[in-house]
Design a protein around this motif. Structure first.
Motif, PDB file in Angstrom:
ATOM      1  N   UNK A  77     -11.679   1.973  -1.210  1.00 29.15           N
ATOM      2  CA  UNK A  77     -12.024   2.607  -2.475  1.00 29.15           C
ATOM      3  C   UNK A  77     -11.092   3.771  -2.784  1.00 29.15           C
ATOM      4  N   UNK A  78     -10.779   3.975  -4.062  1.00 31.37           N
ATOM      5  CA  UNK A  78     -10.111   5.212  -4.449  1.00 31.37           C
ATOM      6  C   UNK A  78     -11.155   6.326  -4.488  1.00 31.37           C
ATOM      7  N   UNK A  79     -10.750   7.541  -4.861  1.00 28.25           N
ATOM      8  CA  UNK A  79     -11.667   8.680  -4.781  1.00 28.25           C
ATOM      9  C   UNK A  79     -12.935   8.432  -5.597  1.00 28.25           C
ATOM     10  N   UNK A  80     -12.787   8.016  -6.824  1.00 30.62           N
ATOM     11  CA  UNK A  80     -13.955   7.927  -7.707  1.00 30.62           C
ATOM     12  C   UNK A  80     -14.861   6.758  -7.314  1.00 30.62           C
ATOM     13  N   UNK A  81     -14.297   5.648  -6.830  1.00 31.09           N
ATOM     14  CA  UNK A  81     -15.125   4.543  -6.349  1.00 31.09           C
ATOM     15  C   UNK A  81     -15.952   4.996  -5.149  1.00 31.09           C
ATOM     16  N   UNK A  82     -15.286   5.680  -4.224  1.00 30.07           N
ATOM     17  CA  UNK A  82     -15.999   6.132  -3.029  1.00 30.07           C
ATOM     18  C   UNK A  82     -17.124   7.092  -3.382  1.00 30.07           C
ATOM     19  N   UNK A  83     -16.842   8.051  -4.259  1.00 33.17           N
ATOM     20  CA  UNK A  83     -17.831   9.074  -4.603  1.00 33.17           C
ATOM     21  C   UNK A  83     -18.990   8.502  -5.397  1.00 33.17           C
ATOM     22  N   UNK A 114       0.813  -1.203   0.000  1.00 33.28           N
ATOM     23  CA  UNK A 114       0.000   0.000   0.000  1.00 33.28           C
ATOM     24  C   UNK A 114       0.848   1.255   0.000  1.00 33.28           C
ATOM     25  N   UNK A 115       0.436   2.215  -0.813  1.00 37.11           N
ATOM     26  CA  UNK A 115       1.197   3.460  -0.931  1.00 37.11           C
ATOM     27  C   UNK A 115       0.265   4.563  -1.394  1.00 37.11           C
ATOM     28  N   UNK A 116       0.342   5.733  -0.779  1.00 36.08           N
ATOM     29  CA  UNK A 116      -0.522   6.858  -1.121  1.00 36.08           C
ATOM     30  C   UNK A 116      -0.387   7.211  -2.602  1.00 36.08           C
ATOM     31  N   UNK A 117      -1.546   7.409  -3.243  1.00 35.68           N
ATOM     32  CA  UNK A 117      -1.618   7.775  -4.667  1.00 35.68           C
ATOM     33  C   UNK A 117      -0.975   6.732  -5.578  1.00 35.68           C
ATOM     34  N   UNK A 118      -0.946   5.476  -5.097  1.00 37.34           N
ATOM     35  CA  UNK A 118      -0.360   4.416  -5.917  1.00 37.34           C
ATOM     36  C   UNK A 118      -1.125   3.105  -5.774  1.00 37.34           C
ATOM     37  N   UNK A 127      -5.522  11.259  -6.723  1.00 35.65           N
ATOM     38  CA  UNK A 127      -5.815  10.734  -8.058  1.00 35.65           C
ATOM     39  C   UNK A 127      -7.295  10.925  -8.373  1.00 35.65           C
ATOM     40  N   UNK A 128      -7.553  11.533  -9.538  1.00 39.46           N
ATOM     41  CA  UNK A 128      -8.931  11.844  -9.937  1.00 39.46           C
ATOM     42  C   UNK A 128      -9.071  11.536 -11.427  1.00 39.46           C
ATOM     43  N   UNK A 129      -9.687  10.414 -11.786  1.00 40.59           N
ATOM     44  CA  UNK A 129      -9.847  10.073 -13.207  1.00 40.59           C
ATOM     45  C   UNK A 129     -11.003  10.852 -13.834  1.00 40.59           C
ATOM     46  N   UNK A 130     -10.694  11.750 -14.731  1.00 41.41           N
ATOM     47  CA  UNK A 130     -11.743  12.505 -15.414  1.00 41.41           C
ATOM     48  C   UNK A 130     -12.261  11.690 -16.600  1.00 41.41           C
ATOM     49  N   UNK A 148      -6.470  -1.786  -5.743  1.00 39.90           N
ATOM     50  CA  UNK A 148      -6.545  -0.752  -6.779  1.00 39.90           C
ATOM     51  C   UNK A 148      -5.157  -0.183  -7.024  1.00 39.90           C
ATOM     52  N   UNK A 149      -4.723  -0.271  -8.270  1.00 35.67           N
ATOM     53  CA  UNK A 149      -3.465   0.340  -8.678  1.00 35.67           C
ATOM     54  C   UNK A 149      -3.810   1.639  -9.401  1.00 35.67           C
ATOM     55  N   UNK A 150      -3.636   2.759  -8.688  1.00 39.36           N
ATOM     56  CA  UNK A 150      -3.987   4.054  -9.264  1.00 39.36           C
ATOM     57  C   UNK A 150      -2.750   4.844  -9.685  1.00 39.36           C
ATOM     58  N   UNK A 151      -1.629   4.145  -9.859  1.00 40.01           N
ATOM     59  CA  UNK A 151      -0.367   4.821 -10.168  1.00 40.01           C
ATOM     60  C   UNK A 151      -0.416   5.568 -11.497  1.00 40.01           C
TER      61      UNK A 151
END
Length: 709
Positions: A172-178, A162-166, A225-228, A200-203
């Motif tokens: 959940x990452x931001x978009x999953x949670x929202x 586990x690693x922040x922003x990675x 991390x915010x996937x548009x 979740x690999x959000x790297x």
């Protein structure tokens, strides 16, 4: 296990004012604040229920409604029971992160021995959850998954990458949670010997940064991390961890839809977990059964829709024989379907020109499910019980208003929470057939204060649109309304997919502000046009691929309809909205510039290319697939049409709808030499609150309305 959040409902002391009217000072002093019952839950015996009170967690009898003492003394933000009720998880301190997520410090108390131990040695964790056998608690710290043995106190680390922003494990990452509506992405098996979690690999997800001004010499930065829309999302995988060998294996989902894994769900069977997955185009979801002994994955069935599936709030309930209930819109309304344990459809359980809006449980003795529905009209929500074998149904709540229920474990009792647009919340204890046992709490005092200050009731009706639909609407008129006079009209809406603002329920949001404006001589109205919810999937999903097009057409049509009424001054029509509603107001002031004289847009999306992937692509697909759906419905494309008085408002630290949206729209207006007002709230998020922020915000909006409408 359920989690309950303590909401303080103590009314602040009232500061007297001379006039008998609703004022912002009264609203924000807490003078009108209602009373509630926090943390209602049934104990396993079905004879007692618990609530959160000032002194602790209190135990009451359903039969007598009398208090039998506290099971725990003290002040807590929330609590969670183990399945056998032998232990309780107590949240002592928390720090919010995003909409659902927070860091918390927890204690675990053994209710038999009285012994209390700190979870994770008293350090912050996220999303703790008891194992079903109550011997362990799993939790997440610094993006890694752990569990703590409650007998020995030993903490076992399940993941280490586990690693922040990675890399995120079980969270959940931001978009999953929202957009999928929850932060926890793991689940224990029923027999407590394994955990299935999402990694979740959000790297590679693009990063957003937000300046935080504070009171420091140099601003700091918030980065996440915010996937548009159309950009890279987290790469997700399902992982199985077995406690007996302390090994983790990656589950093979290659034969199934696996771009998103929104849900991890415990079943009634010991060695089983269900995953709900989908591709990026959210028009089909696989329901997958995982054998947690072998790691084998089997597809139960695939839910499909020609537009989209609401994967953020699935109804999936496993019964004792491992058959299950599933919510679907496949017949045009949201109803429940009964499947056997292998995913074969047994029957449709509910049916009619109405929708199931909530599911409360199943009584195996009577073969009845308990549901909330719109069967008494789309603006009402009622509670019924339905026999899943013979379809026999019985209404057990009030027939009007917004009614919800908290049932005893044996379904012999329930506490009904109910309200209407003209009556604040009441809490009533009823038996399983809906007969009143005792009223537990009302808000008559709140209503009397409002009536003394000339509160007026909403009127409900429908308005036609150009497509021939009847749109639900409400109106608030000034107290001494004169049909021979002409009044300015102030319209409020949200209009987002599946939403509802026209509901026969008590509104603790903007309602008192609207009442105050009505007292100043305005007519306030709200219309739910195409795209909104509880009127069937056809009405809701007509906006697919053209988000914003039909919604603003309906708001313009509604404004014109009002303008043709004898009591409305058609030259003085304004609009207000927040978030999606701010987007609509921005369109109203541009595409509807000949109709609307004034508008206030708070935290608006102004270009769907700037909003998150999961939400936006659900309704529009990607910008690469549907560029016109994005660009032709963006208010920035119509900035040259602005005519009226426009107030744009945004918090600079909005992690949801980024400040960038208002900056782009502002630049478009500036380059078209349009004059407008702008208010930025430093370091405030999407809710724009904190300290004196809300009173200042609503005073500013009030002044703008009084000056320009």
């Amino acid at each position: 296990m359920k989690k309950f959040i303590l909401t303080l409902t103590i009314a602040a002391a009232f500061q007297s004012v001379a006039a008998q009217e609703i004022t912002l000072d009264k609203i924000y002093s807490g003078y009108y604040r209602g009373r509630g019952i926090a943390g209602i839950t049934s104990m396993k015996n079905g004879e007692n229920y618990l609530v959160i009170e000032q002194g602790g967690i209190a135990k009451y009898s359903y039969k007598t409604s009398q208090k039998e003492g506290n099971i725990v003394d003290g002040q807590f933000e929330s609590y969670e029971f183990s399945d056998d009720e032998s232990k309780i998880l107590l949240l002592k301190e928390s720090e919010p992160i995003y909409r659902h997520s927070f860091l918390g410090k927890f204690d675990v108390k053994d209710l038999k021995s009285g012994k209390t131990i700190a979870l994770n040695e008293g350090k912050f964790v996220q999303e703790p959850r008891f194992s079903p056998d109550a011997t362990k608690v799993a939790f997440i710290a610094e993006n890694n998954l752990f569990y703590q043995d409650l007998n020995s106190g030993k903490i076992t680390q399940i993941t280490t990458d586990g690693k922040k922003n990675s890399i995120i494990n079980g969270l959940a990452d931001w978009v999953y949670e929202e957009e999928f509506g929850h932060a926890r992405q793991y689940e224990w098996t029923k027999n407590s010997d394994a955990i299935v979690f999402v990694k979740s690999d959000e790297s590679e997800v693009p990063e957003i940064y937000i300046p935080i001004y504070g009171k420091t010499l140099y601003p700091s930065e918030m980065r996440y991390k915010y996937p548009k829309a159309g950009e890279k999302n987290s790469k997700v995988s399902a992982q199985l961890y077995r406690l007996d060998n302390a090994k983790t294996i990656s589950l093979n989902l290659s034969s199934f839809k696996n771009y998103y894994i929104p849900n991890v769900i415990q079943t009634a069977k010991a060695d089983e977990i269900v995953l709900i997955t989908s591709e990026r185009i959210q028009n089909a979801s696989d329901v997958l059964k995982v054998n947690t002994k072998t790691g084998n994955v089997q597809k139960l069935f695939t839910e499909t829709d020609d537009k989209w599936i609401d994967t953020d709030s699935p109804t999936l309930e496993f019964l004792e024989d491992d058959s299950f209930l599933w919510g679907s819109e496949r017949d045009g309304n949201r109803h429940l379907y009964w499947y056997d344990k292998d995913g074969k459809l047994k029957k449709q359980v509910t049916k009619g020109n109405w929708e199931v809006t909530d599911y409360y449980g199943f009584n195996p003795k009577t073969k009845e499910i308990y549901v909330q529905t719109t069967e008494k009209g789309s603006i009402n929500k009622v509670v019924s019980k339905v026999n899943i074998e013979n379809w026999k149904s019985q209404l057990i709540s009030n027939a009007e208003g917004n009614n919800s229920a908290s049932f005893s474990k044996n379904y012999n009792y329930f506490i009904e929470t109910s309200s209407t647009a003209s009556k604040p919340y009441t809490f009533v204890l009823k038996d399983g057939n809906g007969k009143i046992v005792k009223e537990l709490q009302n808000n008559d005092a709140q209503l009397q204060k409002l009536k003394a200050d000339n509160f007026t009731e909403k009127e409900f009706f429908t308005i036609p649109n150009e497509a021939g639909d009847q749109m639900n609407a409400w109106i608030i008129k000034p107290k001494n309304f004169d049909k021979n006079k002409k009044y300015p009209l102030f319209m409020y809406q949200y209009s987002g997919p599946g939403s509802q603002q026209v509901a026969n329920s008590w509104d603790n949001g903007n309602a008192l502000w609207f009442e105050m404006l009505a007292q100043k001589g305005y007519i306030i109205a709200c219309v739910d046009g195409r795209g909104t919810g509880y009127k069937g999937s056809k009405f809701k999903k007509v906006t697919y691929m053209n988000l914003g097009k039909y919604e603003i057409e309906d708001q313009i049509a509604a404004a014109k309809w009002f303008g043709n009424q004898s009591y409305i001054d058609k030259s003085r029509i304004g609009m207000f909205g927040w978030s999606f509603g701010g987007y609509m107001t921005s369109l109203a002031m541009t595409k509807g510039a000949d109709v609307f004289k004034m508008g206030i847009a708070v935290a608006p999306v102004t270009n769907w290319r700037y909003y998150d992937s999961v939400y936006t692509e659900r309704f529009l697909r990607t910008p690469q697939e549907n560029p016109d759906g994005y660009d032709k419905n963006s208010p920035t494309e119509y900035a040259n049409l602005l005519k009226g008085k426009f107030l744009l408002i945004h918090g600079t630290a909005d992690d949801n709808v980024h400040f960038q949206n208002s900056m782009e729209f502002s630049e478009a207006l500036i380059q078209n030499r349009k004059q407008f007002d702008f208010m930025a709230y430093p370091d405030k998020n999407h809710g724009i609150y904190g300290g004196q922020t809300r009173p200042q915000l609503y005073q500013k909006m009030t002044d703008f309305i009084l000056e320009n409408l």
